[in-house]
Design a protein around this motif. Structure first.
Motif, PDB file in Angstrom:
ATOM      1  N   VAL A 152       0.803  -1.205   0.000  1.00  0.00           N
ATOM      2  CA  VAL A 152       0.000   0.000   0.000  1.00  0.00           C
ATOM      3  C   VAL A 152       0.852   1.279   0.000  1.00  0.00           C
ATOM      4  O   VAL A 152       0.381   2.352  -0.329  1.00  0.00           O
ATOM      5  CB  VAL A 152      -0.962  -0.066   1.218  1.00  0.00           C
ATOM      6  CG1 VAL A 152      -0.369   0.574   2.454  1.00  0.00           C
ATOM      7  CG2 VAL A 152      -2.320   0.496   0.874  1.00  0.00           C
ATOM      8  N   GLY A 153       2.153   1.111   0.322  1.00  0.00           N
ATOM      9  CA  GLY A 153       3.034   2.268   0.507  1.00  0.00           C
ATOM     10  C   GLY A 153       3.018   3.280  -0.612  1.00  0.00           C
ATOM     11  O   GLY A 153       2.926   4.488  -0.389  1.00  0.00           O
ATOM     12  N   ARG A 154       3.057   2.795  -1.852  1.00  0.00           N
ATOM     13  CA  ARG A 154       3.181   3.693  -2.988  1.00  0.00           C
ATOM     14  C   ARG A 154       1.919   4.516  -3.247  1.00  0.00           C
ATOM     15  O   ARG A 154       1.979   5.553  -3.891  1.00  0.00           O
ATOM     16  CB  ARG A 154       3.542   2.898  -4.225  1.00  0.00           C
ATOM     17  CG  ARG A 154       2.770   1.619  -4.363  1.00  0.00           C
ATOM     18  CD  ARG A 154       3.619   0.532  -4.982  1.00  0.00           C
ATOM     19  NE  ARG A 154       3.838   0.772  -6.390  1.00  0.00           N
ATOM     20  CZ  ARG A 154       2.947   0.541  -7.340  1.00  0.00           C
ATOM     21  NH1 ARG A 154       1.772   0.045  -7.033  1.00  0.00           N
ATOM     22  NH2 ARG A 154       3.214   0.780  -8.598  1.00  0.00           N
ATOM     23  N   TRP A 155       0.763   4.072  -2.731  1.00  0.00           N
ATOM     24  CA  TRP A 155      -0.487   4.759  -3.048  1.00  0.00           C
ATOM     25  C   TRP A 155      -0.580   6.146  -2.436  1.00  0.00           C
ATOM     26  O   TRP A 155      -1.435   6.944  -2.823  1.00  0.00           O
ATOM     27  CB  TRP A 155      -1.682   3.904  -2.634  1.00  0.00           C
ATOM     28  CG  TRP A 155      -1.879   2.814  -3.622  1.00  0.00           C
ATOM     29  CD1 TRP A 155      -1.337   1.566  -3.572  1.00  0.00           C
ATOM     30  CD2 TRP A 155      -2.582   2.887  -4.856  1.00  0.00           C
ATOM     31  NE1 TRP A 155      -1.670   0.860  -4.692  1.00  0.00           N
ATOM     32  CE2 TRP A 155      -2.437   1.642  -5.497  1.00  0.00           C
ATOM     33  CE3 TRP A 155      -3.314   3.891  -5.499  1.00  0.00           C
ATOM     34  CZ2 TRP A 155      -3.003   1.387  -6.737  1.00  0.00           C
ATOM     35  CZ3 TRP A 155      -3.878   3.618  -6.722  1.00  0.00           C
ATOM     36  CH2 TRP A 155      -3.724   2.380  -7.330  1.00  0.00           C
ATOM     37  N   SER A 156       0.309   6.453  -1.472  1.00  0.00           N
ATOM     38  CA  SER A 156       0.276   7.788  -0.884  1.00  0.00           C
ATOM     39  C   SER A 156       0.736   8.861  -1.850  1.00  0.00           C
ATOM     40  O   SER A 156       0.490  10.047  -1.628  1.00  0.00           O
ATOM     41  CB  SER A 156       1.159   7.829   0.359  1.00  0.00           C
ATOM     42  OG  SER A 156       0.746   6.848   1.259  1.00  0.00           O
ATOM     43  N   MET A 157       1.416   8.467  -2.927  1.00  0.00           N
ATOM     44  CA  MET A 157       1.864   9.471  -3.893  1.00  0.00           C
ATOM     45  C   MET A 157       0.692  10.116  -4.638  1.00  0.00           C
ATOM     46  O   MET A 157       0.861  11.110  -5.341  1.00  0.00           O
ATOM     47  CB  MET A 157       2.832   8.842  -4.910  1.00  0.00           C
ATOM     48  CG  MET A 157       4.239   8.680  -4.410  1.00  0.00           C
ATOM     49  SD  MET A 157       5.038  10.237  -4.002  1.00  0.00           S
ATOM     50  CE  MET A 157       5.631  10.752  -5.611  1.00  0.00           C
ATOM     51  N   LEU A 158      -0.502   9.543  -4.471  1.00  0.00           N
ATOM     52  CA  LEU A 158      -1.698  10.037  -5.152  1.00  0.00           C
ATOM     53  C   LEU A 158      -1.871  11.553  -5.037  1.00  0.00           C
ATOM     54  O   LEU A 158      -2.050  12.248  -6.035  1.00  0.00           O
ATOM     55  CB  LEU A 158      -2.922   9.316  -4.581  1.00  0.00           C
ATOM     56  CG  LEU A 158      -4.279   9.673  -5.171  1.00  0.00           C
ATOM     57  CD1 LEU A 158      -4.365   9.227  -6.611  1.00  0.00           C
ATOM     58  CD2 LEU A 158      -5.394   9.010  -4.380  1.00  0.00           C
ATOM     59  N   ASP A 159      -1.779  12.054  -3.807  1.00  0.00           N
ATOM     60  CA  ASP A 159      -2.008  13.480  -3.578  1.00  0.00           C
ATOM     61  C   ASP A 159      -1.005  14.346  -4.336  1.00  0.00           C
ATOM     62  O   ASP A 159      -1.358  15.390  -4.868  1.00  0.00           O
ATOM     63  CB  ASP A 159      -1.925  13.769  -2.074  1.00  0.00           C
ATOM     64  CG  ASP A 159      -3.081  14.618  -1.610  1.00  0.00           C
ATOM     65  OD1 ASP A 159      -4.098  14.658  -2.329  1.00  0.00           O
ATOM     66  OD2 ASP A 159      -2.971  15.248  -0.547  1.00  0.00           O
TER      67      ASP A 159
END
Lengths: 209, 214
Positions: A152-159
């Protein structure tokens, strides 16, 4: 090359190293040439467990935890509309969606940029403490938590991507424009640190305890 | 006593096991920590070649052509993936700009090209000493290329903007959609166990002196 095989035994206990990159099992009886053994198949350096995994993961995860404060408290985006400036933090952006009735999208951003970083940091600290104090219970669940953190770590780049697109698209000169705020740097650093933390950590240490 | 080639270890909990072959499409789970260990896939090499090649074709228009055009207050503005990266660069957020460049522009291209060249070399059975390094690099880049996250970002942006401007979808949007599809498809068609086994075979084959030579 033969090995005495018992069930419920680790590869390490049998004197075998599992290559991190290609998964090949390598017998550890050969004396390493330059201090590190290289995988005969893919030439990656191999060891029983990641070197210094626990202190390195602690360092990265604590860095991420500290950086999380400026990332959430400083404005991440600035909207100029007909001369008036409006700064907004991550939480302001989420609340905006909830106020305008877009609950689904607000929830996605809330999960990706607030819950996920928080969960990663708390989860990793829990796993590291469990190794430190040799807690032998809930190992399966802790492994699932770790694999979830990894996924799930990479999904924070969304913002960050949304801000990049917004500032490229909403740019009508003096009428209205969108700019990134200082929190963007901190937020990216949080994501990077926690991704590196998950990479340096070795889940096999959980099972060794 | 069992030869170590007949054994395998779980990458997550290091449990030593005898190798089992599962029918194609079935996943093999570690009995101790329940991690999916591998899944046999059919025609992995050929599929990866086809998928990564079509991804590489879509790459340039997906990154450089405008994704969306906004119409507001009598003006129009369009933006591409590349111009989104440049906007961070112009605002002097260099760290963020570099990370956005790597995760959304460089790594997706790098990974598709790596997988394409590795799969092609395996298919043609050409061994070069760099072959294992290429596949290893591709594995390490797994989580650093983020086109699918960018796509969700595009959707969020559309919803954010839709109230204040009219949005037109441009060719770049559909190319990018295709690029994301090929990236996901290449990851799910890739059977790294077969890839490594084939590489090992080609390697030993290329190192054997040819008997009919001279």
């Amino acid at each position: 090359m033969t090995t005495e095989f018992h069930s419920r035994q680790t590869a390490m206990a049998a004197g075998l190293m599992c290559c991190h990159d290609c998964g090949k099992l390598v017998t550890a009886d050969k004396t390493p040439e330059h201090g590190v053994l290289a995988c005969p198949r893919c030439d990656a350096s191999i060891h029983y467990r990641n070197i210094n995994a626990v202190p390195r993961t602690w360092a990265l995860i604590l860095t991420a935890a500290i950086l999380l404060f400026p990332a959430n408290l400083l404005p991440i985006m600035r909207v100029d509309f007909l001369g008036s400036q409006e700064h907004s933090t991550i939480m302001d952006g989420i609340l905006y969606f909830f106020h305008s009735g877009e609950y689904g999208i607000g929830l996605i951003i809330f999960i990706a940029s607030v819950l996920v970083p928080l969960f990663k940091i708390i989860g990793m600290i829990l796993i590291l403490l469990s190794i430190r104090f040799k807690w032998k219970t809930w190992l399966r669940h802790k492994t699932i938590i770790f694999r979830f953190i990894q996924f799930v770590g990479r999904w924070s780049m969304l913002d960050i991507f949304v801000i990049a697109l917004m500032s490229a698209l909403v740019d009508f000169g003096t009428f209205t424009s969108t700019q990134a705020g200082p929190a963007a740097t901190y937020f990216t650093a949080v994501v990077m640190c926690s991704m590196f933390a998950a990479m340096t950590f070795d889940p096999r240490l959980l099972w060794d305890a | 006593m069992i030869p170590s080639t007949a054994l395998t270890a779980c990458p997550v909990c290091d449990l030593l096991m005898q190798k089992v072959e599962a029918p194609a499409g079935k996943k093999v789970y570690c009995p101790r920590c329940n991690t999916p260990m591998y899944q046999q896939k059919t025609d992995s090499v050929t599929k990866v070649i086809a998928i990564t090649f079509s991804g590489l074709i879509a790459y340039t228009p997906a990154i450089f052509l405008p994704l969306l055009t906004l119409d507001a207050m009598g003006m129009s503005k369009s933006g591409s993936i590349f111009s989104a990266f440049l906007s961070f660069y112009h605002q002097k957020y260099f760290f963020v700009a570099v990370m956005v460049f790597l995760t959304s522009i460089f790594f997706p291209l790098f990974k598709l090209s790596l997988l394409f060249s590795v799969a092609l070399q395996i298919k043609l059975r050409i061994y070069s000493p760099s072959l294992p390094y290429l596949l290893r690099t591709a594995h390490h880049l797994d989580e650093w290329g983020m086109p699918e996250i960018y796509l969700i970002g595009v959707f969020v942006t559309i919803i954010k903007i839709s109230s204040m401007a009219t949005i037109h979808y441009d060719l770049g949007f559909f190319c990018f959609l295709f690029l994301v599809l090929t990236t996901i498809a290449s990851a799910s068609a890739l059977d790294s166990r077969t890839f490594w086994r084939d590489i090992e075979q080609i390697k030993t084959f290329s190192q054997e002196p040819l008997s009919h030579d001279n």
